[in-house]
Write a protein that holds these residues in place. Structure first.
Motif, PDB file in Angstrom:
ATOM      1  N   PRO A 131     -15.421  44.560 -23.562  1.00  0.00           N
ATOM      2  CA  PRO A 131     -16.386  43.568 -23.055  1.00  0.00           C
ATOM      3  C   PRO A 131     -16.571  43.628 -21.542  1.00  0.00           C
ATOM      4  O   PRO A 131     -15.634  43.913 -20.798  1.00  0.00           O
ATOM      5  CB  PRO A 131     -15.768  42.236 -23.473  1.00  0.00           C
ATOM      6  N   ARG A 132     -17.807  43.361 -21.133  1.00  0.00           N
ATOM      7  CA  ARG A 132     -18.131  43.288 -19.713  1.00  0.00           C
ATOM      8  C   ARG A 132     -19.331  42.370 -19.541  1.00  0.00           C
ATOM      9  O   ARG A 132     -20.113  42.182 -20.459  1.00  0.00           O
ATOM     10  CB  ARG A 132     -18.409  44.676 -19.143  1.00  0.00           C
ATOM     11  N   LEU A 133     -19.450  41.811 -18.344  1.00  0.00           N
ATOM     12  CA  LEU A 133     -20.587  40.946 -18.030  1.00  0.00           C
ATOM     13  C   LEU A 133     -21.725  41.779 -17.451  1.00  0.00           C
ATOM     14  O   LEU A 133     -21.505  42.642 -16.601  1.00  0.00           O
ATOM     15  CB  LEU A 133     -20.183  39.872 -17.022  1.00  0.00           C
ATOM     16  N   VAL A 134     -22.940  41.482 -17.938  1.00  0.00           N
ATOM     17  CA  VAL A 134     -24.133  42.201 -17.497  1.00  0.00           C
ATOM     18  C   VAL A 134     -25.213  41.173 -17.202  1.00  0.00           C
ATOM     19  O   VAL A 134     -25.378  40.211 -17.949  1.00  0.00           O
ATOM     20  CB  VAL A 134     -24.631  43.172 -18.597  1.00  0.00           C
ATOM     21  N   ARG A 135     -25.948  41.393 -16.123  1.00  0.00           N
ATOM     22  CA  ARG A 135     -27.073  40.504 -15.804  1.00  0.00           C
ATOM     23  C   ARG A 135     -28.360  41.307 -15.981  1.00  0.00           C
ATOM     24  O   ARG A 135     -28.617  42.258 -15.262  1.00  0.00           O
ATOM     25  CB  ARG A 135     -26.989  39.983 -14.378  1.00  0.00           C
ATOM     26  N   HIS A 136     -29.185  40.897 -16.965  1.00  0.00           N
ATOM     27  CA  HIS A 136     -30.453  41.582 -17.229  1.00  0.00           C
ATOM     28  C   HIS A 136     -31.558  41.069 -16.317  1.00  0.00           C
ATOM     29  O   HIS A 136     -32.388  41.806 -15.853  1.00  0.00           O
ATOM     30  CB  HIS A 136     -30.891  41.395 -18.678  1.00  0.00           C
TER      31      HIS A 136
ATOM     32  N   THR B  18     -19.988  46.855 -25.648  1.00  0.00           N
ATOM     33  CA  THR B  18     -19.982  48.315 -25.657  1.00  0.00           C
ATOM     34  C   THR B  18     -20.962  48.810 -24.594  1.00  0.00           C
ATOM     35  O   THR B  18     -21.755  48.035 -24.064  1.00  0.00           O
ATOM     36  CB  THR B  18     -20.426  48.882 -27.020  1.00  0.00           C
ATOM     37  N   ASP B  19     -20.919  50.095 -24.338  1.00  0.00           N
ATOM     38  CA  ASP B  19     -21.905  50.683 -23.440  1.00  0.00           C
ATOM     39  C   ASP B  19     -23.267  50.685 -24.112  1.00  0.00           C
ATOM     40  O   ASP B  19     -23.358  50.728 -25.342  1.00  0.00           O
ATOM     41  CB  ASP B  19     -21.519  52.127 -23.085  1.00  0.00           C
ATOM     42  N   GLU B  20     -24.302  50.675 -23.308  1.00  0.00           N
ATOM     43  CA  GLU B  20     -25.674  50.680 -23.838  1.00  0.00           C
ATOM     44  C   GLU B  20     -25.964  51.930 -24.660  1.00  0.00           C
ATOM     45  O   GLU B  20     -26.799  51.898 -25.558  1.00  0.00           O
ATOM     46  CB  GLU B  20     -26.687  50.573 -22.696  1.00  0.00           C
TER      47      GLU B  20
END
Length: 180
Positions: free
Chosen positions: A91-96, A106-108
């Protein structure tokens, strides 16, 4: 419980995936049907468009259905932990967009089945963490084996979205009242 947008979206997707196989009829048999499913639930998803990918998604479907059959939160947690392990979730935080943070597991560019398994499992984890597994239900209609996720405030939902189960039950009850 007030579900976040990501949780709602993931639970809806997982429920719809499980319901692609109902009453012995499989509605996820070829790449066209998978494409239609993805257009509704993951319109921006990249996917390989291979039969191998289709088979992997169908396997995930069975693993998600097992969550509705889980005897308790320990059994459900074991299913989720297995899904994360097999998906190699990290898991990781991503800002779209400005201000909107999302958790990606997961990775994109991870295979589609891993992305679906890992990200939807995050939503099911919320159900366990907040003691809301009772929101996973089977349709109350006798002739339907669909599953549903009850996201109503008062936990009153009884029928699936796959057909007219609720409407048929309401009409039958209305007719019975009129006769009586």
């Amino acid at each position: 419980m007030d579900f976040s947008h990501d949780t709602r979206t993931a639970l809806t997707e997982a429920t719809a995936l499980v319901n692609t196989r109902l009453n012995g009829v499989d509605r996820l048999t070829d790449l066209t049907e998978l494409g239609e499913f993805l257009a509704r639930h993951r319109p921006r998803a990249h996917w390989a468009r291979t039969d191998r990918e289709l088979q992997a998604i169908r396997r995930i479907r069975g693993r998600f259905r097992a969550l509705w059959e889980a005897a308790d939160d320990l059994a459900a947690a074991e299913i989720l932990n297995d899904l994360w392990r097999d998906a190699r979730a990290l898991p990781r935080l991503v800002r779209h967009t400005e201000g909107q943070w999302h958790v990606h597991a997961t990775d994109e560019d991870a295979p589609l089945d891993r992305r679906i398994a890992a990200e939807d499992a995050l939503a099911f984890a919320d159900l366990i963490r907040f003691q809301e597994l009772d929101r996973l239900r089977h349709c109350a209609s006798d002739d339907c084996d669909a599953v549903l996720i009850d996201m109503s405030r008062n936990k009153s939902r009884r029928y699936c979205d796959t057909g007219n189960c609720g409407n048929r039950a309401n009409v039958a009850a209305y007719r019975a009242r009129k006769r009586g």
